[in-house]
Design an enzyme around this catalytic site. Structure first.
Site, PDB file in Angstrom:
ATOM      1  N   ASP A 156       0.850  -1.187   0.000  1.00  0.00           N
ATOM      2  CA  ASP A 156       0.000   0.000   0.000  1.00  0.00           C
ATOM      3  C   ASP A 156       0.888   1.240   0.000  1.00  0.00           C
ATOM      4  O   ASP A 156       1.756   1.381   0.857  1.00  0.00           O
ATOM      5  CB  ASP A 156      -0.907  -0.002   1.237  1.00  0.00           C
ATOM      6  CG  ASP A 156      -2.017   1.032   1.133  1.00  0.00           C
ATOM      7  OD1 ASP A 156      -2.349   1.454   0.001  1.00  0.00           O
ATOM      8  OD2 ASP A 156      -2.563   1.417   2.189  1.00  0.00           O
ATOM      9  N   HIS A 159      -3.953  13.925   0.390  1.00  0.00           N
ATOM     10  CA  HIS A 159      -4.227  13.046   1.530  1.00  0.00           C
ATOM     11  C   HIS A 159      -3.110  13.139   2.569  1.00  0.00           C
ATOM     12  O   HIS A 159      -3.374  13.299   3.764  1.00  0.00           O
ATOM     13  CB  HIS A 159      -4.391  11.602   1.051  1.00  0.00           C
ATOM     14  CG  HIS A 159      -4.458  10.603   2.161  1.00  0.00           C
ATOM     15  ND1 HIS A 159      -5.521  10.538   3.040  1.00  0.00           N
ATOM     16  CD2 HIS A 159      -3.579   9.628   2.562  1.00  0.00           C
ATOM     17  CE1 HIS A 159      -5.296   9.565   3.920  1.00  0.00           C
ATOM     18  NE2 HIS A 159      -4.129   9.006   3.663  1.00  0.00           N
ATOM     19  N   ARG A 184      -0.016  16.239  12.996  1.00  0.00           N
ATOM     20  CA  ARG A 184       1.279  16.794  13.359  1.00  0.00           C
ATOM     21  C   ARG A 184       1.233  18.313  13.354  1.00  0.00           C
ATOM     22  O   ARG A 184       0.865  18.929  14.345  1.00  0.00           O
ATOM     23  CB  ARG A 184       2.379  16.246  12.429  1.00  0.00           C
ATOM     24  CG  ARG A 184       2.734  14.798  12.741  1.00  0.00           C
ATOM     25  CD  ARG A 184       3.913  14.327  11.925  1.00  0.00           C
ATOM     26  NE  ARG A 184       3.664  14.433  10.483  1.00  0.00           N
ATOM     27  CZ  ARG A 184       3.085  13.480   9.747  1.00  0.00           C
ATOM     28  NH1 ARG A 184       2.739  12.360  10.304  1.00  0.00           N
ATOM     29  NH2 ARG A 184       2.875  13.659   8.473  1.00  0.00           N
ATOM     30  N   ASP A 243      -9.415   0.182   1.110  1.00  0.00           N
ATOM     31  CA  ASP A 243      -8.453  -0.245   2.119  1.00  0.00           C
ATOM     32  C   ASP A 243      -8.999   0.093   3.509  1.00  0.00           C
ATOM     33  O   ASP A 243      -8.634   1.097   4.115  1.00  0.00           O
ATOM     34  CB  ASP A 243      -7.123   0.470   1.864  1.00  0.00           C
ATOM     35  CG  ASP A 243      -6.002  -0.099   2.695  1.00  0.00           C
ATOM     36  OD1 ASP A 243      -6.075  -1.296   3.050  1.00  0.00           O
ATOM     37  OD2 ASP A 243      -5.053   0.640   2.988  1.00  0.00           O
ATOM     38  N   GLN A 274      -5.031   1.815  14.662  1.00  0.00           N
ATOM     39  CA  GLN A 274      -3.876   2.310  13.897  1.00  0.00           C
ATOM     40  C   GLN A 274      -3.088   3.363  14.678  1.00  0.00           C
ATOM     41  O   GLN A 274      -1.855   3.318  14.735  1.00  0.00           O
ATOM     42  CB  GLN A 274      -4.393   2.913  12.576  1.00  0.00           C
ATOM     43  CG  GLN A 274      -3.306   3.429  11.645  1.00  0.00           C
ATOM     44  CD  GLN A 274      -3.885   4.136  10.408  1.00  0.00           C
ATOM     45  OE1 GLN A 274      -5.101   4.236  10.241  1.00  0.00           O
ATOM     46  NE2 GLN A 274      -3.016   4.627   9.553  1.00  0.00           N
ATOM     47  N   TYR A 286       0.960   2.226  15.500  1.00  0.00           N
ATOM     48  CA  TYR A 286       1.775   2.414  14.290  1.00  0.00           C
ATOM     49  C   TYR A 286       3.211   2.886  14.539  1.00  0.00           C
ATOM     50  O   TYR A 286       4.060   2.795  13.652  1.00  0.00           O
ATOM     51  CB  TYR A 286       1.061   3.347  13.304  1.00  0.00           C
ATOM     52  CG  TYR A 286       1.301   4.830  13.480  1.00  0.00           C
ATOM     53  CD1 TYR A 286       2.196   5.510  12.636  1.00  0.00           C
ATOM     54  CD2 TYR A 286       0.643   5.550  14.465  1.00  0.00           C
ATOM     55  CE1 TYR A 286       2.406   6.871  12.783  1.00  0.00           C
ATOM     56  CE2 TYR A 286       0.851   6.899  14.618  1.00  0.00           C
ATOM     57  CZ  TYR A 286       1.730   7.557  13.780  1.00  0.00           C
ATOM     58  OH  TYR A 286       1.942   8.900  13.928  1.00  0.00           O
ATOM     59  N   LYS A 293      -5.023  -2.197   9.814  1.00  0.00           N
ATOM     60  CA  LYS A 293      -5.193  -2.265   8.357  1.00  0.00           C
ATOM     61  C   LYS A 293      -5.431  -3.680   7.850  1.00  0.00           C
ATOM     62  O   LYS A 293      -6.076  -3.870   6.834  1.00  0.00           O
ATOM     63  CB  LYS A 293      -3.912  -1.759   7.675  1.00  0.00           C
ATOM     64  CG  LYS A 293      -3.574  -0.324   7.965  1.00  0.00           C
ATOM     65  CD  LYS A 293      -4.448   0.580   7.136  1.00  0.00           C
ATOM     66  CE  LYS A 293      -4.008   2.022   7.278  1.00  0.00           C
ATOM     67  NZ  LYS A 293      -4.773   2.879   6.381  1.00  0.00           N
ATOM     68  N   THR A 322      -4.752   6.353  -0.215  1.00  0.00           N
ATOM     69  CA  THR A 322      -6.011   7.104  -0.250  1.00  0.00           C
ATOM     70  C   THR A 322      -5.920   8.252  -1.247  1.00  0.00           C
ATOM     71  O   THR A 322      -4.962   9.022  -1.225  1.00  0.00           O
ATOM     72  CB  THR A 322      -6.312   7.665   1.145  1.00  0.00           C
ATOM     73  OG1 THR A 322      -6.245   6.585   2.074  1.00  0.00           O
ATOM     74  CG2 THR A 322      -7.678   8.306   1.202  1.00  0.00           C
TER      75      THR A 322
HETATM   76 MN    MN Z   1      -4.349   2.622   2.476  1.00  0.00          MN
END
Ligand code: MN
Length: 424
Positions: free
Chosen positions: A134, A141, A150, A241, A248, A252, A261, A357
């Site tokens: 991915d 995005h 952030r 997805d 997540q 992550y 995911k 995305t």
């Molecule tokens: Mn994705």
């Protein structure tokens, strides 16, 4: 121009003007007809065509190919015949179904054997996915996510404009359109919570993506250049997805996406060949700073394909929540593939690479609920009076996509998936 792409072609099968599958498309998929075995098939209008039957009846005799590939329940072997051959098959299908060709058109017995109404056919996974990668290649995005989590002034991380960021996903949980998905459970730690807890995801999301399928393998150590990439990409599918944002967010760091995911991704059943999408090629964005030489490319490597996402609540009507376009890619598929192989990592036939995305420039073109509801701060109003920040149990998410140019529409059909409650 590729002969089978000629916009002037007409089929003796009736194709409504808003249909995704005119004679210029000829996608490939795996169809199960009645109680029969799965077979390689194509579609024109609302008519599914069993290629194993056409082959048995001698319609591909002149091509001198290994027709056993049409009797398999995955496209891997068909794709493995190579582009020259799969292109010849597509050309031959185009010829058989052109309005002035009587050979099958006038054979009632053969038509009864090979042609089926789309409603009588169950579509299965088109390929056996070998590895799934991915990417994260829409600038809009990546900017939205960076802004939310952030810093709006440094939304893109330092590597983002220099390489197509990606991660290795899970192939086993990629399912065909129509497969229901149970809400995943996992570890979550809300910001104000002291400790993580275990339970069903509360922030279940879709990601609007396109996936390309690799149709040619490489040896370990071999690289694919941006100019060779098209030869390795058999075709594209719509790709949802699914993502559990709360799982997540907690898991992550520092290695990236994992269980938030890997519970499921959904794909559309018809693989539209790269050849069929040739009309919709467009030039790319100016890449600044300049990319390293192995990521430079020539020609039109992006595609103008309109995309939309609809949410259908249990018992309700589908409501469009997003209109985007595959053209919103900073990094194109050829660059993704060149980057993927630059270290010598080998490709297998059946590898699936998703775009990341695909978000456009306006708030109604964002490709995930995370962005559309801006982390839940701007709920989306549904026609039944309810609101959505993320996806509810009982909701069906529907994605559609098509290119349209000079009166010719080449589409993907749709990928749908209904969310069921978590398994206790
Ligand atoms: Mn994705």
């Amino acid at each position: 121009m590729i002969a089978a792409n000629n916009p002037a072609l007409q089929s003796w099968i009736d194709v409504p003007s808003d249909n995704d599958f005119p004679i210029q498309n000829i996608p490939f998929g795996i169809a199960k007809i009645g109680r029969g075995q799965p077979r390689v098939a194509t579609i024109i209008g609302d008519t599914v065509i069993d290629l194993s039957v056409l082959s048995e009846l001698g319609y591909f005799k002149a091509l001198d190919i290994d027709t056993s590939v049409f009797y398999l329940s995955r496209l891997n072997e068909f794709m493995g015949l190579g582009k020259a051959t799969t292109r010849a098959v597509r050309d031959r299908i185009s010829k058989i179904f052109q309005h002035d060709n009587p050979e099958l058109q006038d054979n009632i017995d053969h038509k009864a054997q090979a042609l089926h109404d789309v409603n009588d056919v169950q579509m299965l996974m088109p390929v056996e996915v070998r590895d799934y990668t991915d990417f994260y290649s829409s600038r809009e995005h990546a900017t939205n996510v960076g802004t939310m989590f952030r810093d709006p002034d440094n939304a893109l991380l330092p590597n983002w404009l220099h390489l197509p960021v990606g991660y290795h996903g899970r192939a086993s949980s990629i399912v065909v359109s129509g497969t229901p998905i149970h809400r995943p459970k996992g570890q979550k730690k809300p910001k104000d919570a002291e400790k993580p807890s275990f339970g069903a995801s509360n922030l279940l999301d879709f990601e609007l993506e396109m996936g390309f399928i690799v149709g040619k393998s490489t040896q370990l150590g071999e690289r694919v250049s941006t100019s060779e990439a098209d030869d390795y990409i058999f075709g594209l599918v719509l790709f949802n997805d699914w993502s559990a944002r709360d799982i997540q967010a907690w898991e992550y760091v520092p290695l990236g996406p994992f269980l938030g995911k890997s519970f499921a991704s959904s794909v559309s059943p018809w693989v539209v060949t790269l050849d069929a999408l040739d009309h919709f090629r467009i030039s790319g964005p100016k890449q600044d700073p300049p990319v390293l030489p192995y990521l430079e490319y020539e020609g039109n490597k992006r595609f103008d394909i309109a995309l939309e996402v609809l949410i259908q609540p249990e018992g309700g009507t589908p409501h469009c929540v997003c209109k985007s376009n595959y053209k919103y890619m900073y990094w194109n598929a050829a660059q993704q593939l060149a980057h993927h192989t630059v270290n010598g990592c080998n490709l297998n036939i059946g590898d699936m690479c998703a775009s990341g995305t695909i978000s456009g420039t306006t708030p109604d073109s964002f490709g995930s609920m995370l962005e559309l509801s801006w982390r839940g701060t701007k709920p989306i109003a549904m026609p039944d009076g309810s609101e959505r920040k993320f996806i509810n149990d009982g909701d069906t998410v529907i994605m559609r996509g098509f290119g349209e140019k000079n009166g010719l529409r080449i589409g993907f059909g749709e990928v749908t998936g209904k969310i069921l409650s978590a398994i206790e």
